[in-house]
Design an enzyme around this catalytic site. Structure first.
Site, mmCIF file in Angstrom:
data_model
loop_
_atom_site.group_PDB
_atom_site.id
_atom_site.type_symbol
_atom_site.label_atom_id
_atom_site.label_comp_id
_atom_site.label_asym_id
_atom_site.label_seq_id
_atom_site.Cartn_x
_atom_site.Cartn_y
_atom_site.Cartn_z
ATOM 1 N N SER A 45 0.810 -1.205 0.000
ATOM 2 C CA SER A 45 0.000 0.000 0.000
ATOM 3 C C SER A 45 0.850 1.265 0.000
ATOM 4 C CB SER A 45 -0.925 0.000 1.228
ATOM 5 O OG SER A 45 -0.174 -0.150 2.408
ATOM 6 N N GLN A 69 1.695 4.207 1.868
ATOM 7 C CA GLN A 69 1.601 4.238 3.325
ATOM 8 C C GLN A 69 2.646 5.156 3.926
ATOM 9 O OE1 GLN A 69 3.964 0.493 5.004
ATOM 10 N NE2 GLN A 69 2.612 -0.160 3.329
ATOM 11 N N HIS A 97 4.405 5.781 8.209
ATOM 12 C CA HIS A 97 4.391 5.338 9.606
ATOM 13 C C HIS A 97 4.430 6.570 10.503
ATOM 14 C CE1 HIS A 97 5.052 1.493 7.806
ATOM 15 N NE2 HIS A 97 6.228 1.858 7.324
ATOM 16 N N LYS A 138 7.938 4.141 13.750
ATOM 17 C CA LYS A 138 8.440 3.017 12.955
ATOM 18 C C LYS A 138 9.351 3.503 11.827
ATOM 19 C CE LYS A 138 6.761 -0.929 10.244
ATOM 20 N NZ LYS A 138 5.620 -1.428 9.467
ATOM 21 N N GLU A 153 12.307 2.965 9.327
ATOM 22 C CA GLU A 153 12.693 1.663 8.788
ATOM 23 C C GLU A 153 13.731 1.804 7.687
ATOM 24 O OE1 GLU A 153 8.827 0.271 7.552
ATOM 25 O OE2 GLU A 153 9.143 0.890 5.486
ATOM 26 N N HIS A 200 5.527 6.017 1.129
ATOM 27 C CA HIS A 200 6.271 5.021 0.365
ATOM 28 C C HIS A 200 5.395 3.829 0.046
ATOM 29 C CE1 HIS A 200 6.683 3.853 4.603
ATOM 30 N NE2 HIS A 200 6.820 2.607 4.187
ATOM 31 N N ARG A 217 -2.550 3.822 5.814
ATOM 32 C CA ARG A 217 -2.629 3.498 4.384
ATOM 33 C C ARG A 217 -3.634 4.407 3.670
ATOM 34 N NH1 ARG A 217 -2.834 -1.318 7.232
ATOM 35 N NH2 ARG A 217 -1.059 -2.715 6.909
ATOM 36 N N LYS A 222 -7.054 -3.071 2.343
ATOM 37 C CA LYS A 222 -7.144 -2.915 3.802
ATOM 38 C C LYS A 222 -7.733 -1.551 4.178
ATOM 39 C CE LYS A 222 -3.137 -5.907 4.783
ATOM 40 N NZ LYS A 222 -1.784 -5.965 5.379
#
Length: 438
Positions: free
Chosen positions: A126, A128, A130, A153, A155, A293, A312, A318
């Site tokens: 997706s 999205q 964080h 989050k 990453e 991203h 998302r 979802k």
């Protein structure tokens, strides 16, 4: 690997969790599936997607201790009620906090601060972002069913194969080009929003540019389903016609691919706003909080702060939270930094993102070669993705490690490895800069 070899040692062998998300590669094509089969003895189902292999303590995909040491250096042993399952790594660390090291314990409490993963991506994840820590706490309190924890989050993705991603917003000049080259987007958002972008100059200042970008992106992502369906259909028809007379751009070809995966989805159109990044094996990309991203295809090592929070807004069946996503983004523009890693020696390369919680080492050992991972002040997780070798903890007798083996090394533990066949392994640990600064 026999259990007796762990009786005097601190190394912990882990059995790890798998996520079967719809976008994962299926069956034996998935490295996640193959690693999981070696790690836990599970059977690979050919028609099942195997998306993510999780190594850590997060409750959504916990790891379990297969062998526990017999209390050397004051480490106590946790007995599991079910020997087949083993005790969870989170419980084991809770009862043996000294494995984290004092500095990690003081900063993050009695838990691993990082979550280590392998991803096998068949189709796009997706669109999205964080949330930062403050927003994560708010979202978790309001919707704990959707936002599973109160942590941020950040990453990093480190490519194992060629790896594609959409990441961050393109530059202002590139966006002006998109609005000229993709007239359907102007139709979707309206000429007033488009003209704001087309007539703005970077001289007005970064914050003004971000404000205008936020406005047009929010308008785009908030479009009605009917408008999205019509406009996307027009884009696809035009691109197919134009492909007969010219070479389509990489981004246009990507949009055609995404539309096949997610028909009538606004995420397909939003791809025009993002940087299209292609990583070669051994290259990495890091993402801070509130940065948009979407991973597109390929396999990677991923490491992040211990969280599973995702907001998302496209390319997904979802839950979508368009308003939260559009309001939280930083709207920074420009191509992301690609990390090549820093060589520590002939065989080990280190990837240091600008986050305290984690770093990743990539180790490729030719047959018969040896290397040492010096003792560090925090815990490490080692993952073998190919080959076979011998892993020594300090002066103890070595143990055979092979594909799918995952081991936790407590703080202040020196690890040496000798390969039997070409050995590929990765290590996740707390960022070395954190220890240098503290």
């Amino acid at each position: 690997m026999g259990s007796t070899s762990y009786e005097k040692k601190n190394l912990l062998r882990l059995r790890c969790s798998v996520q079967n998300y719809d976008w994962g590669l299926k069956g034996h094509d998935s490295r996640v599936a193959r690693l999981s089969a070696h790690n836990s003895g599970s059977e690979i189902r050919p028609d099942t997607p195997y998306a993510e292999f999780w190594m850590g303590t997060h409750q959504s995909g916990p790891s379990f201790v297969v062998h526990t040491p017999r209390g050397s250096n004051g480490v106590s042993v946790v007995k599991s009620d079910n020997d087949d399952v083993g005790v969870s790594l989170k419980s084991w660390i809770s009862d043996n906090p000294n494995v984290l090291g004092d500095k990690v314990l003081d900063k993050w409490g009695c838990d691993l601060p990082f979550l280590f993963k392998v991803l096998s991506v068949a189709k796009a994840l997706s669109i999205q972002a964080h949330p930062n820590k403050e927003l994560a706490r708010v979202l978790h309190k309001a919707r704990p069913d959707v936002y599973k924890d109160g942590n941020h989050k950040p990453e990093m993705a480190l490519a194992i194969t060629e790896f594609e991603a959409l990441c961050g917003f393109i530059s202002l000049e590139e966006l002006k080009g998109v609005l000229c080259d993709v007239p359907e987007i102007v139709e979707l958002v309206g000429s007033a929003y488009a003209n704001q972008i087309l007539h703005i100059d970077e001289q007005v200042g970064e914050e003004k540019v971000k404000s205008v970008l936020r406005s047009i992106f929010t308008e785009l992502m908030s479009a009605s389903k009917e408008m999205i369906t019509e406009v996307l259909s027009n884009i696809i028809s035009r691109l197919k016609m134009e492909s007969q007379v010219r070479q389509l751009t990489d981004k246009e070809l990507l949009v055609l691919r995404l539309e096949k995966q997610y028909p009538a989805d606004i995420g397909v159109i939003s791809a025009f706003f993002f940087n299209y990044v292609k990583l070669n094996p051994g290259e990495a990309l890091y993402l801070g909080a509130d940065e948009p991203h979407a991973y597109v295809s390929g396999e990677c090592i991923e490491c992040m702060a211990t969280s599973d929070n995702v907001v998302r807004a496209g390319l997904t069946p979802k839950h979508r939270d368009v308003q939260t996503l559009c309001s939280m983004l930083t709207y920074k523009q420009g191509f992301p930094e690609i990390l090549q890693g820093v060589p520590l020696n002939s065989y080990v390369t280190r990837y240091l993102p600008p986050f305290d919680e984690f770093e990743v080492d990539r180790c490729i050992l030719p047959p018969g070669a040896s290397t040492v991972f010096p003792a560090v002040s925090g815990p490490s997780i080692f993952l073998v993705i190919a080959g076979e070798g011998i892993m020594h903890e300090g002066s103890f007798e070595g143990d055979v490690v092979t594909e799918g083996d995952v081991l936790l090394a407590p703080a202040n533990t020196e690890i040496s490895i000798t390969s039997e066949s070409e050995l590929q392994l990765y290590r996740a640990g707390v960022n070395d800069r954190f220890f240098q600064a503290s």
